[in-house]
Write a protein that holds these residues in place. Structure first.
Motif, PDB file in Angstrom:
ATOM      1  N   GLY A 245       0.792  -1.220   0.000  1.00  0.00           N
ATOM      2  CA  GLY A 245       0.000   0.000   0.000  1.00  0.00           C
ATOM      3  C   GLY A 245       0.821   1.265   0.000  1.00  0.00           C
ATOM      4  N   ARG A 246       1.790   1.347   0.894  1.00  0.00           N
ATOM      5  CA  ARG A 246       2.605   2.547   0.996  1.00  0.00           C
ATOM      6  C   ARG A 246       3.363   2.824  -0.298  1.00  0.00           C
ATOM      7  N   ASP A 247       3.971   1.790  -0.837  1.00  0.00           N
ATOM      8  CA  ASP A 247       4.746   1.947  -2.064  1.00  0.00           C
ATOM      9  C   ASP A 247       3.862   2.434  -3.207  1.00  0.00           C
ATOM     10  N   THR A 248       2.658   1.864  -3.291  1.00  0.00           N
ATOM     11  CA  THR A 248       1.736   2.269  -4.345  1.00  0.00           C
ATOM     12  C   THR A 248       1.359   3.732  -4.197  1.00  0.00           C
ATOM     13  N   LEU A 249       0.985   4.136  -2.997  1.00  0.00           N
ATOM     14  CA  LEU A 249       0.504   5.502  -2.795  1.00  0.00           C
ATOM     15  C   LEU A 249       1.597   6.539  -3.011  1.00  0.00           C
ATOM     16  N   MET A 250       2.785   6.297  -2.465  1.00  0.00           N
ATOM     17  CA  MET A 250       3.858   7.277  -2.651  1.00  0.00           C
ATOM     18  C   MET A 250       4.291   7.339  -4.100  1.00  0.00           C
ATOM     19  N   GLY A 310      -0.738  -4.167   9.615  1.00  0.00           N
ATOM     20  CA  GLY A 310       0.115  -3.830  10.742  1.00  0.00           C
ATOM     21  C   GLY A 310       0.761  -2.465  10.677  1.00  0.00           C
ATOM     22  N   MET A 311       0.864  -1.874   9.493  1.00  0.00           N
ATOM     23  CA  MET A 311       1.494  -0.563   9.354  1.00  0.00           C
ATOM     24  C   MET A 311       0.478   0.551   9.647  1.00  0.00           C
ATOM     25  N   ILE A 312       0.979   1.718  10.026  1.00  0.00           N
ATOM     26  CA  ILE A 312       0.082   2.837  10.320  1.00  0.00           C
ATOM     27  C   ILE A 312       0.244   4.007   9.365  1.00  0.00           C
ATOM     28  N   ASP A 313       1.403   4.158   8.726  1.00  0.00           N
ATOM     29  CA  ASP A 313       1.595   5.350   7.892  1.00  0.00           C
ATOM     30  C   ASP A 313       0.716   5.347   6.659  1.00  0.00           C
ATOM     31  N   ASP A 314       0.514   4.158   6.044  1.00  0.00           N
ATOM     32  CA  ASP A 314      -0.262   4.111   4.806  1.00  0.00           C
ATOM     33  C   ASP A 314      -1.723   4.498   5.020  1.00  0.00           C
ATOM     34  N   ASP A 315      -2.236   4.318   6.261  1.00  0.00           N
ATOM     35  CA  ASP A 315      -3.608   4.727   6.555  1.00  0.00           C
ATOM     36  C   ASP A 315      -3.808   6.223   6.313  1.00  0.00           C
ATOM     37  N   TYR A 316      -2.731   6.998   6.492  1.00  0.00           N
ATOM     38  CA  TYR A 316      -2.813   8.450   6.398  1.00  0.00           C
ATOM     39  C   TYR A 316      -2.235   8.986   5.085  1.00  0.00           C
ATOM     40  N   MET A 317      -1.926   8.091   4.161  1.00  0.00           N
ATOM     41  CA  MET A 317      -1.448   8.494   2.837  1.00  0.00           C
ATOM     42  C   MET A 317      -2.560   8.510   1.801  1.00  0.00           C
ATOM     43  N   LEU A 389       7.857  -3.083  16.407  1.00  0.00           N
ATOM     44  CA  LEU A 389       8.903  -2.079  16.231  1.00  0.00           C
ATOM     45  C   LEU A 389       8.831  -1.452  14.849  1.00  0.00           C
ATOM     46  N   THR A 390       7.887  -1.899  14.029  1.00  0.00           N
ATOM     47  CA  THR A 390       7.730  -1.354  12.678  1.00  0.00           C
ATOM     48  C   THR A 390       6.301  -0.854  12.508  1.00  0.00           C
ATOM     49  N   GLY A 391       6.147   0.122  11.611  1.00  0.00           N
ATOM     50  CA  GLY A 391       4.805   0.636  11.379  1.00  0.00           C
ATOM     51  C   GLY A 391       4.758   1.707  10.315  1.00  0.00           C
ATOM     52  N   GLU A 392       5.902   2.063   9.780  1.00  0.00           N
ATOM     53  CA  GLU A 392       5.925   3.046   8.695  1.00  0.00           C
ATOM     54  C   GLU A 392       7.036   2.647   7.729  1.00  0.00           C
ATOM     55  N   TRP A 393       7.433   3.548   6.827  1.00  0.00           N
ATOM     56  CA  TRP A 393       8.275   3.108   5.711  1.00  0.00           C
ATOM     57  C   TRP A 393       9.619   2.562   6.168  1.00  0.00           C
ATOM     58  N   ARG A 394      10.109   2.972   7.311  1.00  0.00           N
ATOM     59  CA  ARG A 394      11.362   2.421   7.853  1.00  0.00           C
ATOM     60  C   ARG A 394      11.031   1.119   8.582  1.00  0.00           C
ATOM     61  N   ASP A 395      10.613   0.117   7.790  1.00  0.00           N
ATOM     62  CA  ASP A 395       9.968  -1.053   8.369  1.00  0.00           C
ATOM     63  C   ASP A 395      10.904  -2.223   8.645  1.00  0.00           C
ATOM     64  N   SER A 396      12.190  -1.951   8.856  1.00  0.00           N
ATOM     65  CA  SER A 396      13.063  -2.971   9.444  1.00  0.00           C
ATOM     66  C   SER A 396      12.992  -2.816  10.961  1.00  0.00           C
ATOM     67  N   GLU A 397      13.377  -3.835  11.674  1.00  0.00           N
ATOM     68  CA  GLU A 397      13.195  -3.837  13.130  1.00  0.00           C
ATOM     69  C   GLU A 397      13.890  -2.662  13.821  1.00  0.00           C
ATOM     70  N   GLU A 398      14.971  -2.169  13.234  1.00  0.00           N
ATOM     71  CA  GLU A 398      15.705  -1.057  13.842  1.00  0.00           C
ATOM     72  C   GLU A 398      15.440   0.273  13.144  1.00  0.00           C
ATOM     73  N   GLY A 399      14.513   0.288  12.195  1.00  0.00           N
ATOM     74  CA  GLY A 399      14.340   1.467  11.347  1.00  0.00           C
ATOM     75  C   GLY A 399      13.961   2.735  12.070  1.00  0.00           C
ATOM     76  N   LEU A 413       2.039  13.197   8.076  1.00  0.00           N
ATOM     77  CA  LEU A 413       1.003  12.449   7.362  1.00  0.00           C
ATOM     78  C   LEU A 413      -0.381  12.597   7.983  1.00  0.00           C
ATOM     79  N   ILE A 414      -0.463  12.562   9.307  1.00  0.00           N
ATOM     80  CA  ILE A 414      -1.784  12.698   9.923  1.00  0.00           C
ATOM     81  C   ILE A 414      -2.386  14.074   9.644  1.00  0.00           C
ATOM     82  N   PRO A 415      -1.648  15.174   9.845  1.00  0.00           N
ATOM     83  CA  PRO A 415      -2.241  16.464   9.475  1.00  0.00           C
ATOM     84  C   PRO A 415      -2.651  16.533   8.008  1.00  0.00           C
ATOM     85  N   ALA A 416      -1.845  15.952   7.127  1.00  0.00           N
ATOM     86  CA  ALA A 416      -2.178  15.976   5.701  1.00  0.00           C
ATOM     87  C   ALA A 416      -3.448  15.186   5.424  1.00  0.00           C
TER      88      ALA A 416
END
Length: 673
Positions: A245-250, A310-317, A389-399, A413-416
């Protein structure tokens, strides 16, 4: 570095495998490139789309990935004594054998002996697992059949559907006790045939994909064409040949000026069709045999897609991207598009109007963001989902540096997304899809967005005195082997100020300089003071900021503790590396901000200087621009590009074709530069 070529002539293949149809005409799409130790060749024609990867070095492998079902076949060999190089003698050509379809190619390698270690024929997700950690489900294993100079791996899918096949026919050399030995010329030459039974996708014809604004970049055009289908855009090949989803939207947002409406709407439809009942955007889909395995684990039969929310950023894209289209290039089509029925992928058998589905997502956005709008604090921001530990585009465990509140999600993203609801409401495009309660909720969106814009970003602010920052820069520079003096000089005795990458669960900042302020450049309308801060922080030379000779790094851990620094190295997936699309997002964001008429002359000058400097480093990395990401080495006083995945310490390898790395077809340098 990558080397790119489009095949303008096609050799005729004599197909040795009985029953396979010969296709002598030129494929619709065929190209190849070498990146690091990987030789990549792509072909797409009719029902066939395939990506052949040949790995050079001491750990050779053959891998063929198919967009159909996100399936693939791979063959890993035992480590060899001396590094060897593959060469394609005949590039991949399409094969169609009834229920199976795939590709055939002839390759040679300057190795004396190849011993097959493991073949995996299944979902690419299982091939990824084997490549990364050496494991895959035992139930999808296949044993080779050796007959003369031919090795064959063949299996049906677990649910009895048409499966997968890999045939290695030794053309030069011979097979002895399961090993492939070189011929008299000291090399091995093989014919590789690979097939899948998963359902093919429907390509978007090139004539319907791009408009006349698109750049004449052959590499990016080919990569985009390979990844674009009516059903969905694919995130990247070989590792992510399916919907994200994120990749498609961006990608749709950054490519929007160069895409035709059918392509934009195909991308939006793919996301909207996969919304959850509550309006969340699906991050990734599990399809094909991966879905079969997952369903069996859950006690279900069949291959119904597993959708990951499981991700949260794409919800707001989704809202901002849809609004930019419906109020921009798609304005004339907006009402008709929103009134189209769309089959649901998340709820098979159901159909819903596009407008009703979009409102479902915006309703989710407003519901999730209400608490902070009513009482701004760290605790009312949007955190990663529990236990993740992941939820947005930096979706590796340490991202995110082990933070749980991401800057990009909460400050940009949320304000947008809230503003998108407000914009679409005021344009009258949502009227047919709103309930009476919705009208009240959506009517508050403008005020809610202002609270988020004014309050969220400040919670991530980091300020370090110039002497302390200088000492940290010098210490970190010594650990990574780069110069420090120029970076320190840019502080000019002023405090170093930037927004933290994230906040931990207690609200403490994770003090990593990141490229995520660029989300606000693309989707927001920052104050002149914030624009000055963003540009100053990002454009400082690494390791004070993010700029290097070969691109804009996505993270700089110089001001974090030593343990965190060790997790953000140039070998980390979201560490001190360059991601192509992040550079493009900054370029597009700077261009967008420069269209404003309310900026002071000094701020406008800083933006233009940043734009010019950014495009210089984009040009310097043009050879790998369509790749997912790349790393670097510092030699001879300069940063040099290193293909990600080429180093022993690299956690994974880059995709040779990455959807959001094709966005330079639309993101173009200003004419003055």
């Amino acid at each position: 570095m990558a080397r790119f070529a489009i095949w303008t002539g096609v050799a005729t293949l004599a197909l040795a495998t009985v029953g396979m149809a010969q296709t002598p005409s030129r494929p619709e799409l065929a190209y190849q490139l070498t990146e690091g130790q990987n030789l990549n060749a792509f072909v797409r024609d009719g029902s066939v789309a395939a990506h052949l990867l040949l790995r050079n070095g001491r750990d050779p492998r053959i891998l063929i990935a198919f967009p159909a079902g996100n399936s693939g076949v791979g063959l890993w060999f035992e480590r060899i004594e001396k590094a060897a190089t593959w060469r394609l003698e005949t590039p991949p050509r399409p094969l169609d054998r009834g229920a199976l379809h795939g590709a055939i190619a002839v390759a040679k390698i300057d190795a004396k002996r190849l011993v097959p270690r493991q073949a995996v024929l299944s979902s690419v997700r299982f091939l990824r697992d084997y490549q990364a950690v050496g494991r895959f489900p035992a139930e999808v294993a296949a044993m080779p059949i050796i007959a003369g100079n031919t090795m064959t791996w063949r299996r049906s899918r677990l649910d009895g559907a048409a499966g997968y096949e890999l045939i290695i026919r030794v053309v030069e050399g011979h097979i002895v006790q399961g090993a492939i030995l070189a011929g008299n010329g000291g090399r091995i030459r093989i014919e590789i045939s690979a097939l899948t039974g998963d359902v093919p996708l429907t390509p978007i014809p090139v004539a319907q994909l791009l408009n006349r604004n698109a750049a004449a970049d052959a590499a990016a055009r080919s990569a985009l064409a390979f990844l674009s289908y009516r059903e969905k855009f694919l995130a990247g090949s070989w590792r992510f040949n399916t919907y994200f989803g994120r990749d498609t939207l961006m990608s749709v947002r950054l490519l929007m000026p160069a895409l035709q409406p059918v392509a934009i709407e195909s991308g939006l439809n793919a996301v909207i069709a996969r919304l959850s009942p509550t309006g969340e955007v699906a991050h990734e889909e599990g399809i094909g045999e991966f879905a079969v395995v997952q369903n069996r684990k859950a006690g279900r039969a069949g291959d119904a897609a597993e959708l990951d929310y499981g991700m949260i950023d794409d919800d707001y894209m989704l809202g901002p991207v849809a609004a930019d289209y419906l109020l921009g290039p798609g304005k004339a089509r907006a009402r008709a598009y929103l009134a189209q029925p769309l089959a649901s992928e998340s709820q098979p058998g159901q159909r819903e109007l596009v407008g009703a589905s979009l409102v479902r997502n915006l309703r989710f956005v407003l519901s999730q963001s209400r608490a902070f709008a009513d009482a701004p604090s760290v605790r009312t921001m949007i955190a990663l989902k529990p236990g993740r530990l992941t939820g947005e585009w930096r979706d590796s465990e340490e991202g995110l540096g082990r933070g749980v509140y991401a800057y990009d999600v909460n400050a940009a993203l949320i304000p947008a997304a809230i503003e998108a609801a407000d914009r679409l409401l005021k344009a009258g495009l949502l009227d047919a899809y709103l309930s009476a309660d919705d009208r009240t909720t959506f009517g508050r969106a403008g005020a809610m967005a202002r609270v988020w814009r004014d309050q969220a970003g400040a919670l991530f602010r980091v300020e370090i005195s110039a002497p302390e920052a200088g000492a940290q820069i010098r210490q970190y520079a010594a650990t990574v082997g780069v110069p420090a003096d120029r970076a320190i000089a840019t502080l000019d005795r002023q405090p170093l100020v930037f927004h933290a990458l994230s906040l931990d669960s207690t609200g403490r900042t994770v003090p990593i300089v990141s490229s995520d302020e660029c989300f606000d450049l693309l989707f927001g309308r920052p104050s002149p003071a914030n624009l000055d801060q963003y540009v100053t922080a990002i454009m400082r030379p690494f390791p004070a900021g993010l700029m290097t000779d070969i691109g804009l790094l996505v993270a700089n851990p110089a001001f974090a503790d030593r343990e965190t620094q060790e997790r953000f190295t140039p070998a980390a997936y979201h560490g001190a590396v360059v991601w192509s699309w992040q550079q493009a997002m900054m370029a597009a964001g700077l261009e967008r901000q420069l269209t404003r008429t309310d900026l002071p002359t000094a701020t406008r000058g800083r933006l233009r200087a940043a734009q010019a400097a950014l495009w210089r480093v984009i040009a310097a990395s043009r050879s790998v621009q369509s790749s997912e990401l790349w790393s670097w080495a510092f030699r001879g006083g300069h940063y040099q590009i290193v293909a990600f995945g080429a180093g022993k310490a690299d956690v994974d390898e880059s995709n040779a074709a990455q959807l959001w790395s094709t966005v330079y077809l639309a993101v173009r340098p200003p004419k003055s530069n």
